[in-house]
Motif scaffolding. Structure first.
Motif, PDB file in Angstrom:
ATOM      1  N   HIS A  95      77.748  32.164  25.013  1.00 25.60           N
ATOM      2  CA  HIS A  95      76.713  31.575  25.868  1.00 25.60           C
ATOM      3  C   HIS A  95      77.215  30.270  26.489  1.00 25.60           C
ATOM      4  O   HIS A  95      77.684  29.381  25.790  1.00 25.60           O
ATOM      5  CB  HIS A  95      75.458  31.314  25.045  1.00 25.60           C
ATOM      6  CG  HIS A  95      74.407  30.561  25.795  1.00 25.60           C
ATOM      7  ND1 HIS A  95      73.845  31.046  26.936  1.00 25.60           N
ATOM      8  CD2 HIS A  95      73.837  29.364  25.557  1.00 25.60           C
ATOM      9  CE1 HIS A  95      72.948  30.162  27.383  1.00 25.60           C
ATOM     10  NE2 HIS A  95      72.940  29.134  26.555  1.00 25.60           N
ATOM     11  N   ARG A  96      77.109  30.200  27.820  1.00 18.44           N
ATOM     12  CA  ARG A  96      77.469  28.956  28.519  1.00 18.44           C
ATOM     13  C   ARG A  96      76.205  28.185  28.845  1.00 18.44           C
ATOM     14  O   ARG A  96      75.232  28.769  29.322  1.00 18.44           O
ATOM     15  CB  ARG A  96      78.214  29.283  29.810  1.00 18.44           C
ATOM     16  CG  ARG A  96      79.597  29.852  29.549  1.00 18.44           C
ATOM     17  CD  ARG A  96      80.306  30.116  30.824  1.00 18.44           C
ATOM     18  NE  ARG A  96      80.505  28.853  31.533  1.00 18.44           N
ATOM     19  CZ  ARG A  96      81.252  28.725  32.603  1.00 18.44           C
ATOM     20  NH1 ARG A  96      81.868  29.765  33.101  1.00 18.44           N
ATOM     21  NH2 ARG A  96      81.389  27.562  33.192  1.00 18.44           N
ATOM     22  N   LEU A 113      80.887  24.528  38.990  1.00 22.69           N
ATOM     23  CA  LEU A 113      79.675  25.168  38.481  1.00 22.69           C
ATOM     24  C   LEU A 113      78.489  24.985  39.428  1.00 22.69           C
ATOM     25  O   LEU A 113      77.582  25.807  39.455  1.00 22.69           O
ATOM     26  CB  LEU A 113      79.327  24.632  37.092  1.00 22.69           C
ATOM     27  CG  LEU A 113      80.399  24.840  36.017  1.00 22.69           C
ATOM     28  CD1 LEU A 113      79.997  24.148  34.727  1.00 22.69           C
ATOM     29  CD2 LEU A 113      80.634  26.327  35.794  1.00 22.69           C
ATOM     30  N   ASN A 154      73.483  25.979  30.769  1.00 22.97           N
ATOM     31  CA  ASN A 154      73.052  25.902  32.158  1.00 22.97           C
ATOM     32  C   ASN A 154      73.768  24.724  32.829  1.00 22.97           C
ATOM     33  O   ASN A 154      73.812  23.624  32.269  1.00 22.97           O
ATOM     34  CB  ASN A 154      71.535  25.710  32.183  1.00 22.97           C
ATOM     35  CG  ASN A 154      70.977  25.614  33.579  1.00 22.97           C
ATOM     36  OD1 ASN A 154      71.343  24.722  34.339  1.00 22.97           O
ATOM     37  ND2 ASN A 154      70.086  26.518  33.882  1.00 22.97           N
ATOM     38  N   THR A 157      82.032  18.104  30.611  1.00 25.38           N
ATOM     39  CA  THR A 157      82.252  18.799  31.883  1.00 25.38           C
ATOM     40  C   THR A 157      81.495  18.117  33.003  1.00 25.38           C
ATOM     41  O   THR A 157      80.325  17.763  32.857  1.00 25.38           O
ATOM     42  CB  THR A 157      81.771  20.261  31.764  1.00 25.38           C
ATOM     43  OG1 THR A 157      82.502  20.889  30.715  1.00 25.38           O
ATOM     44  CG2 THR A 157      81.962  21.021  33.060  1.00 25.38           C
TER      45      THR A 157
END
Length: 163
Positions: free
Chosen positions: A2-3, A83, A5, A76
């Protein structure tokens, strides 16, 4: 796997205590003095969190535009990682700063023009942290402005709108 949001990553929840703690301290002082006003405290909390998130989004997109996050170590940065587009992050930044301003309208109603000055200056400082011709964070002034806005202005402004 799972990444998270990308908007959750961009908001940088680990930085939000910097916005929450001054409001809690100002509210605790108001409570101690018998002046606690729950609605003003909640509006101050909402505005402070929105300003922190807006600042994080501004930092993300403006660091990307300056090429500052290409060899980044740490959390990140969603724009550099691809993204979210720079345009989306900038729209998100203005939306969140706008939400802070809406909460600020109530706070100005309660506290008057000094709160307007604090709110406008807070948003401008959030933008100026990495944007503009003299980015505060790149010129050794970032920590000073963090102290001024998330320290003194956060505690004293929160207390002021309640007392």
């Amino acid at each position: 796997m799972h990444r998270p949001n990308p908007w959750f990553l961009a908001a940088r929840p680990n930085t939000l205590p910097a916005a929450v703690v001054p409001v809690l301290v100002g509210s605790a002082l108001a409570f101690r003095d018998g002046a606690f006003q729950p609605l003003a405290a909640l509006a101050a909390l909402f505005a402070a969190v929105c300003i922190q998130i807006g600042t994080n989004l501004a930092n993300d997109v403006h660091d990307f535009k300056k090429g500052a996050d290409t060899t980044r170590v740490g959390p990140t940065r969603v724009t550099t990682a691809g993204l979210l587009t720079p345009e989306a992050v900038e729209r998100g930044m203005w939306l969140v700063f706008g939400l802070a301003a809406l909460a600020g309208l109530y706070l100005v109603y309660v506290g008057g023009w000094p709160i307007l000055l604090i709110g406008v200056a807070s948003i401008l400082a959030g933008l100026a942290y990495t944007a503009g011709p003299f980015p505060l964070g790149y010129n050794g002034l970032g920590d000073v402005f963090v102290f001024l806005f998330f320290g003194l202005a956060g505690v004293m402004g929160t207390y002021y709108v309640q007392a």
